[in-house]
Design an enzyme around this catalytic site. Structure first.
Site, PDB file in Angstrom:
ATOM      1  N   ASP A 157       1.888  -4.677  12.771  1.00  0.00           N
ATOM      2  CA  ASP A 157       1.730  -3.792  11.604  1.00  0.00           C
ATOM      3  C   ASP A 157       0.361  -3.107  11.663  1.00  0.00           C
ATOM      4  O   ASP A 157      -0.269  -2.853  10.630  1.00  0.00           O
ATOM      5  CB  ASP A 157       1.907  -4.560  10.288  1.00  0.00           C
ATOM      6  N   ALA A 188       1.655 -10.898  -6.317  1.00  0.00           N
ATOM      7  CA  ALA A 188       0.624 -11.940  -6.196  1.00  0.00           C
ATOM      8  C   ALA A 188       1.093 -13.244  -6.823  1.00  0.00           C
ATOM      9  O   ALA A 188       0.701 -14.329  -6.389  1.00  0.00           O
ATOM     10  CB  ALA A 188      -0.668 -11.469  -6.862  1.00  0.00           C
ATOM     11  N   ASN A 234       4.311 -10.883   2.907  1.00  0.00           N
ATOM     12  CA  ASN A 234       3.433  -9.775   2.519  1.00  0.00           C
ATOM     13  C   ASN A 234       4.291  -8.664   1.908  1.00  0.00           C
ATOM     14  O   ASN A 234       5.507  -8.686   2.023  1.00  0.00           O
ATOM     15  CB  ASN A 234       2.649  -9.247   3.729  1.00  0.00           C
ATOM     16  N   ALA A 248       0.815  -1.219   0.000  1.00  0.00           N
ATOM     17  CA  ALA A 248       0.000   0.000   0.000  1.00  0.00           C
ATOM     18  C   ALA A 248       0.847   1.267   0.000  1.00  0.00           C
ATOM     19  O   ALA A 248       0.312   2.366   0.104  1.00  0.00           O
ATOM     20  CB  ALA A 248      -0.925  -0.017   1.217  1.00  0.00           C
ATOM     21  N   HIS A 249       2.180   1.114  -0.108  1.00  0.00           N
ATOM     22  CA  HIS A 249       3.035   2.316  -0.125  1.00  0.00           C
ATOM     23  C   HIS A 249       2.868   3.042  -1.468  1.00  0.00           C
ATOM     24  O   HIS A 249       2.840   2.402  -2.524  1.00  0.00           O
ATOM     25  CB  HIS A 249       4.506   1.948   0.073  1.00  0.00           C
ATOM     26  N   GLY A 307      -4.659  -2.890   5.580  1.00  0.00           N
ATOM     27  CA  GLY A 307      -3.878  -2.808   6.811  1.00  0.00           C
ATOM     28  C   GLY A 307      -4.301  -3.884   7.785  1.00  0.00           C
ATOM     29  O   GLY A 307      -5.087  -4.771   7.451  1.00  0.00           O
ATOM     30  N   GLY A 340      -4.177 -13.989  10.540  1.00  0.00           N
ATOM     31  CA  GLY A 340      -5.068 -14.917   9.853  1.00  0.00           C
ATOM     32  C   GLY A 340      -5.588 -14.374   8.533  1.00  0.00           C
ATOM     33  O   GLY A 340      -6.269 -15.088   7.799  1.00  0.00           O
TER      34      GLY A 340
HETATM   35 ZN   LIG Z   1       4.862  -2.995   4.898  1.00  0.00          ZN
END
Ligand SMILES: [Zn+2]
Length: 395
Positions: free
Chosen positions: A272, A221, A217, A138-139, A309, A247
């Site tokens: 996170d 993909a 993460n 998401a950055h 997030g 999860g």
């Molecule tokens: Zn990150």
């Protein structure tokens, strides 16, 4: 102060005596003595050390206008999750934005001794990451850029040299030299949001990188089945790895494989968490973005399948690691406290139950189904800073 509890599943209870903020004696539990906290059937563990957290309880430190008293409020509220140390994390943005966020955190640490005590350092995640979709997560792509030592020095100046952890992508041509300099200056370098080839991962480790940030993460993909940066980082014994065990970010079977491959000694649990954490399910507005938090704790952009997030809390991460990955309770507790403390070099003072160490401890219970840890009390420097007044045994 006397705290009584078991230090792991199957362990006998011990009495931990604390004087002047430090552990002075650890003995077998003596029922003739009255404990101030805990009990024979309860557990005691080192407080949790969260290396990656972006905000909590509606309070966002990736917003440079967040006032110091709100940052202090978040630190206090996090005690209910067992966190006694955290590395507030600032992510990729413009130079001015990052400067503002770091300076705001430094002001809170200057003004509130309890914030300075709770935050041994700051984590700068980016902006020296991959601009590729998938790897950048998401950055914002427009702010992903190559490592720049002078810029980094200016950020250290803006926050009193408090950046202790830096996540970058090692594939930038400038990265190896940057990693060496950062490591020499006492900053722990982590690899993350990267699209590096396996050989480059090995070079980064030789240059001084020591951790993988939320491994599995911030990745594409679809990847080549063998030659990819996830396998390369998993196999690299010079790298610890952090994991988001909510999860949602990693399916339970993937978390199980990753934890087994990296091993209990090199694995670290992080939340996170974003500012929506600690507020429960519902729609939340965070700055310009609206997110939806499901009852199961999945955060998404409303009407889309995209994750936005984590709202994980560390006591839940520990329970999830036990439940999803089949690790022992003691191992999961180590991943949340002693392992990150050791990586960051703060274990000489805290992060373990040993005589001479600061008494940064939690007392907790497990519910009958082993699904939850219920934090009953959090102790920092021998002072009870959180007590659960309405504890129950529901699961
Ligand atoms: Zn990150």
């Amino acid at each position: 102060m006397l705290i009584r509890g078991k230090t792991g599943a199957g362990a006998n209870a011990v009495d931990i005596r604390i004087e002047a903020g430090r552990i002075v004696a650890i003995n077998a539990a003596d029922a003739s003595l009255r404990a101030d906290l805990g009990g024979e059937s309860l557990y005691v563990a080192p407080g949790f050390v969260d290396l990656q957290i972006n905000g909590y309880a509606g309070i966002d430190w990736n917003d440079a206008t967040t006032p110091p008293e709100r940052i202090a409020e978040a630190v206090r509220k996090l005690r209910a999750t067992g966190a006694t140390a955290l590395y507030p994390t600032v992510i990729t943005g413009s130079r001015e934005h990052i400067t503002g966020c770091l300076a705001a955190l430094a002001r809170a640490m200057d003004r509130y001794p309890e914030v300075a005590r709770a935050c041994p350092g700051l984590h700068l995640e980016g902006p020296y990451i991959s601009p590729e979709d998938g790897a950048r997560g998401a950055h914002p792509a427009q702010h992903a850029r190559p490592p720049d030592w002078n810029e980094f020095r200016r950020w250290q100046d803006a926050c009193g040299g408090r950046i202790r952890l830096l996540t970058l992508a090692p594939e930038w041509p400038e990265a190896l030299d940057f990693i060496e300099r950062a490591a020499r200056s006492g900053v722990t370098v982590a690899l993350g949001h990267t699209a590096a080839a396996p050989a480059r991962i090995a070079e980064a480790v030789r240059a001084g990188a020591r951790m993988s940030t939320h491994l599995g993460n911030g990745s594409h993909a679809v990847l080549p089945r063998h030659e990819n940066y996830i396998w390369a980082q998993l196999a690299e014994d010079g790298l610890a790895a952090s994991f988001i065990a909510d999860g949602h970010h990693l399916p339970p079977y993937v978390l199980k494989c990753l934890l087994r491959a990296k091993g209990a000694e090199r694995s670290i649990l992080v939340t996170d968490a974003i500012a929506a954490a600690g507020l429960g399910a519902g729609r939340r507005r965070l700055g310009d973005v609206e997110v939806e938090v499901s009852d199961a704790g999945r955060v998404s952009l409303p009407g889309t399948p995209y994750m936005a997030g984590s709202v994980l809390e560390m006591h839940r991460a520990v329970a999830n690691a036990v439940r999803f990955a089949g690790v022992q309770l003691d191992e999961a507790l180590s991943m949340a406290g002693p392992n990150p403390a050791k990586l960051m070099g703060i274990d000489g003072e805290s992060g373990s139950i040993q005589t001479g160490r600061r008494a940064d401890l939690i007392v907790f219970d497990r519910d009958a189904c082993n699904l939850h840890l219920q934090i009953l009390a959090t102790v920092i420097d021998g002072e009870t800073v959180y007590k659960n007044v309405d504890a129950n045994q529901e699961c």
